[in-house]
Scaffold this motif. Structure first.
Motif, PDB file in Angstrom:
ATOM      1  N   ARG A  30       4.597 -29.439 -20.463  1.00 26.45           N
ATOM      2  CA  ARG A  30       3.482 -28.448 -20.355  1.00 26.45           C
ATOM      3  C   ARG A  30       2.121 -29.377 -20.200  1.00 26.45           C
ATOM      4  O   ARG A  30       2.057 -30.349 -20.636  1.00 26.45           O
ATOM      5  CB  ARG A  30       3.281 -27.864 -21.958  1.00 26.45           C
ATOM      6  N   VAL A  31       1.334 -28.614 -18.967  1.00 22.71           N
ATOM      7  CA  VAL A  31       0.172 -29.594 -18.487  1.00 22.71           C
ATOM      8  C   VAL A  31      -0.879 -28.528 -19.062  1.00 22.71           C
ATOM      9  O   VAL A  31      -0.841 -27.433 -18.655  1.00 22.71           O
ATOM     10  CB  VAL A  31       0.182 -29.862 -17.261  1.00 22.71           C
ATOM     11  N   SER A  32      -2.177 -29.347 -19.708  1.00 25.00           N
ATOM     12  CA  SER A  32      -3.299 -28.636 -19.733  1.00 25.00           C
ATOM     13  C   SER A  32      -4.351 -28.576 -18.565  1.00 25.00           C
ATOM     14  O   SER A  32      -4.462 -29.589 -17.978  1.00 25.00           O
ATOM     15  CB  SER A  32      -4.131 -29.175 -20.890  1.00 25.00           C
ATOM     16  N   PHE A  33      -4.767 -27.370 -18.380  1.00 20.67           N
ATOM     17  CA  PHE A  33      -5.752 -27.199 -17.285  1.00 20.67           C
ATOM     18  C   PHE A  33      -7.241 -26.509 -17.971  1.00 20.67           C
ATOM     19  O   PHE A  33      -6.778 -25.590 -18.642  1.00 20.67           O
ATOM     20  CB  PHE A  33      -5.281 -26.197 -15.992  1.00 20.67           C
ATOM     21  N   TRP A  34      -8.194 -26.793 -17.512  1.00 21.57           N
ATOM     22  CA  TRP A  34      -9.429 -26.323 -18.077  1.00 21.57           C
ATOM     23  C   TRP A  34     -10.272 -25.760 -16.696  1.00 21.57           C
ATOM     24  O   TRP A  34     -10.534 -26.488 -15.673  1.00 21.57           O
ATOM     25  CB  TRP A  34     -10.533 -27.294 -18.683  1.00 21.57           C
ATOM     26  N   CYS A  35     -10.881 -24.625 -16.949  1.00 24.73           N
ATOM     27  CA  CYS A  35     -11.904 -24.093 -16.019  1.00 24.73           C
ATOM     28  C   CYS A  35     -13.252 -24.355 -16.266  1.00 24.73           C
ATOM     29  O   CYS A  35     -13.395 -25.152 -17.345  1.00 24.73           O
ATOM     30  CB  CYS A  35     -11.687 -22.527 -15.757  1.00 24.73           C
ATOM     31  N   ALA A  36     -14.275 -24.058 -15.277  1.00 21.78           N
ATOM     32  CA  ALA A  36     -15.518 -24.253 -15.834  1.00 21.78           C
ATOM     33  C   ALA A  36     -16.290 -23.505 -17.000  1.00 21.78           C
ATOM     34  O   ALA A  36     -17.060 -23.731 -17.837  1.00 21.78           O
ATOM     35  CB  ALA A  36     -16.439 -23.931 -14.547  1.00 21.78           C
ATOM     36  N   ASN A  37     -15.608 -22.584 -17.482  1.00 24.73           N
ATOM     37  CA  ASN A  37     -15.984 -21.767 -18.622  1.00 24.73           C
ATOM     38  C   ASN A  37     -15.087 -22.326 -19.927  1.00 24.73           C
ATOM     39  O   ASN A  37     -15.057 -21.867 -21.045  1.00 24.73           O
ATOM     40  CB  ASN A  37     -15.237 -20.258 -18.586  1.00 24.73           C
ATOM     41  N   MET A  38     -14.360 -23.451 -19.710  1.00 26.43           N
ATOM     42  CA  MET A  38     -13.604 -24.131 -20.713  1.00 26.43           C
ATOM     43  C   MET A  38     -12.491 -23.685 -21.416  1.00 26.43           C
ATOM     44  O   MET A  38     -12.118 -23.760 -22.398  1.00 26.43           O
ATOM     45  CB  MET A  38     -14.808 -24.780 -21.887  1.00 26.43           C
ATOM     46  N   HIS A  39     -11.759 -22.616 -20.658  1.00 24.44           N
ATOM     47  CA  HIS A  39     -10.832 -21.822 -20.888  1.00 24.44           C
ATOM     48  C   HIS A  39      -9.614 -22.883 -20.815  1.00 24.44           C
ATOM     49  O   HIS A  39      -9.613 -23.674 -19.683  1.00 24.44           O
ATOM     50  CB  HIS A  39     -10.570 -20.855 -20.013  1.00 24.44           C
ATOM     51  N   GLU A  40      -8.619 -23.133 -21.722  1.00 25.05           N
ATOM     52  CA  GLU A  40      -7.499 -24.059 -21.440  1.00 25.05           C
ATOM     53  C   GLU A  40      -6.184 -23.110 -21.144  1.00 25.05           C
ATOM     54  O   GLU A  40      -5.981 -21.885 -21.763  1.00 25.05           O
ATOM     55  CB  GLU A  40      -7.435 -24.858 -22.715  1.00 25.05           C
ATOM     56  N   THR A  41      -5.555 -23.473 -20.166  1.00 29.43           N
ATOM     57  CA  THR A  41      -4.405 -22.789 -19.752  1.00 29.43           C
ATOM     58  C   THR A  41      -3.124 -24.103 -19.693  1.00 29.43           C
ATOM     59  O   THR A  41      -3.519 -25.310 -19.392  1.00 29.43           O
ATOM     60  CB  THR A  41      -4.377 -22.514 -18.212  1.00 29.43           C
ATOM     61  N   ARG A  42      -2.194 -23.566 -20.256  1.00 27.09           N
ATOM     62  CA  ARG A  42      -1.049 -24.657 -20.598  1.00 27.09           C
ATOM     63  C   ARG A  42       0.209 -23.987 -19.814  1.00 27.09           C
ATOM     64  O   ARG A  42       1.138 -23.757 -20.463  1.00 27.09           O
ATOM     65  CB  ARG A  42      -0.930 -24.915 -21.938  1.00 27.09           C
ATOM     66  N   ALA A  70     -14.605 -32.878 -16.689  1.00 25.13           N
ATOM     67  CA  ALA A  70     -15.106 -32.422 -15.395  1.00 25.13           C
ATOM     68  C   ALA A  70     -14.300 -31.321 -14.728  1.00 25.13           C
ATOM     69  O   ALA A  70     -13.547 -31.805 -13.640  1.00 25.13           O
ATOM     70  CB  ALA A  70     -15.029 -33.440 -14.573  1.00 25.13           C
ATOM     71  N   PRO A  71     -14.169 -29.996 -14.885  1.00 27.58           N
ATOM     72  CA  PRO A  71     -13.220 -28.998 -14.496  1.00 27.58           C
ATOM     73  C   PRO A  71     -14.066 -28.838 -12.867  1.00 27.58           C
ATOM     74  O   PRO A  71     -15.336 -28.866 -12.549  1.00 27.58           O
ATOM     75  CB  PRO A  71     -13.495 -27.714 -15.401  1.00 27.58           C
ATOM     76  N   PRO A  72     -13.277 -28.311 -12.051  1.00 26.67           N
ATOM     77  CA  PRO A  72     -13.644 -27.870 -10.822  1.00 26.67           C
ATOM     78  C   PRO A  72     -14.938 -26.866 -10.875  1.00 26.67           C
ATOM     79  O   PRO A  72     -14.806 -26.272 -11.592  1.00 26.67           O
ATOM     80  CB  PRO A  72     -12.292 -27.362 -10.249  1.00 26.67           C
ATOM     81  N   ALA A  73     -15.838 -27.246  -9.891  1.00 30.45           N
ATOM     82  CA  ALA A  73     -16.779 -26.225  -9.865  1.00 30.45           C
ATOM     83  C   ALA A  73     -16.414 -24.760  -9.211  1.00 30.45           C
ATOM     84  O   ALA A  73     -15.367 -24.741  -8.584  1.00 30.45           O
ATOM     85  CB  ALA A  73     -17.866 -26.742  -8.748  1.00 30.45           C
TER      86      ALA A  73
END
Length: 114
Positions: A30-42, A70-73
């Motif tokens: 499982r890998v964590s990803f964060w968006c500019a709104n700081m939502h975490e997706t795994r 530093a999430p993507p813009a």
């Protein structure tokens, strides 16, 4: 024909298909990803699969990256442009006046290409 809530092809007490019927599952990570709104997706990936650099956030749709600090813009949305706006980008006012005069001259002389 009787009506009921039974699912065709199943029997009472039948459980979900197990690994014996499907085969063994591949090892997962499982890998964590964060968006500019700081939502975490795994999302989970096979351990030998290539992990993408970005992943679309299922909550807001923005691109998400693996670096929490530093999430993507967010992508920049271009406003809708009319056909006239695109023409004005290609032609100057001077060019437009020249084309208009040429068209009016053709109409006056009744030499319309249409």
């Amino acid at each position: 024909m009787g009506s009921g809530n039974a699912i065709r092809g199943s029997r009472v007490g039948a459980g979900p298909m197990g690994e014996a019927e499907r085969g063994e599952a591949a090892p997962r990570v499982r890998v964590s990803f964060w968006c500019a709104n700081m939502h975490e997706t795994r999302p989970s990936f096979a351990s030998d699969a290539a992990i993408p650099e970005t992943w679309d956030c299922p909550r807001c749709g923005l691109p998400a990256g693996q670096d929490e600090t530093a999430p993507p813009a967010p992508p920049k949305n271009e406003p809708y442009k009319t056909h006239l706006a695109y023409v004005k980008e290609r032609r100057s006012d001077k060019d437009g006046k020249a084309i208009l005069e040429e068209a009016l001259e053709r109409l006056r002389n009744n030499k319309s290409p249409w």
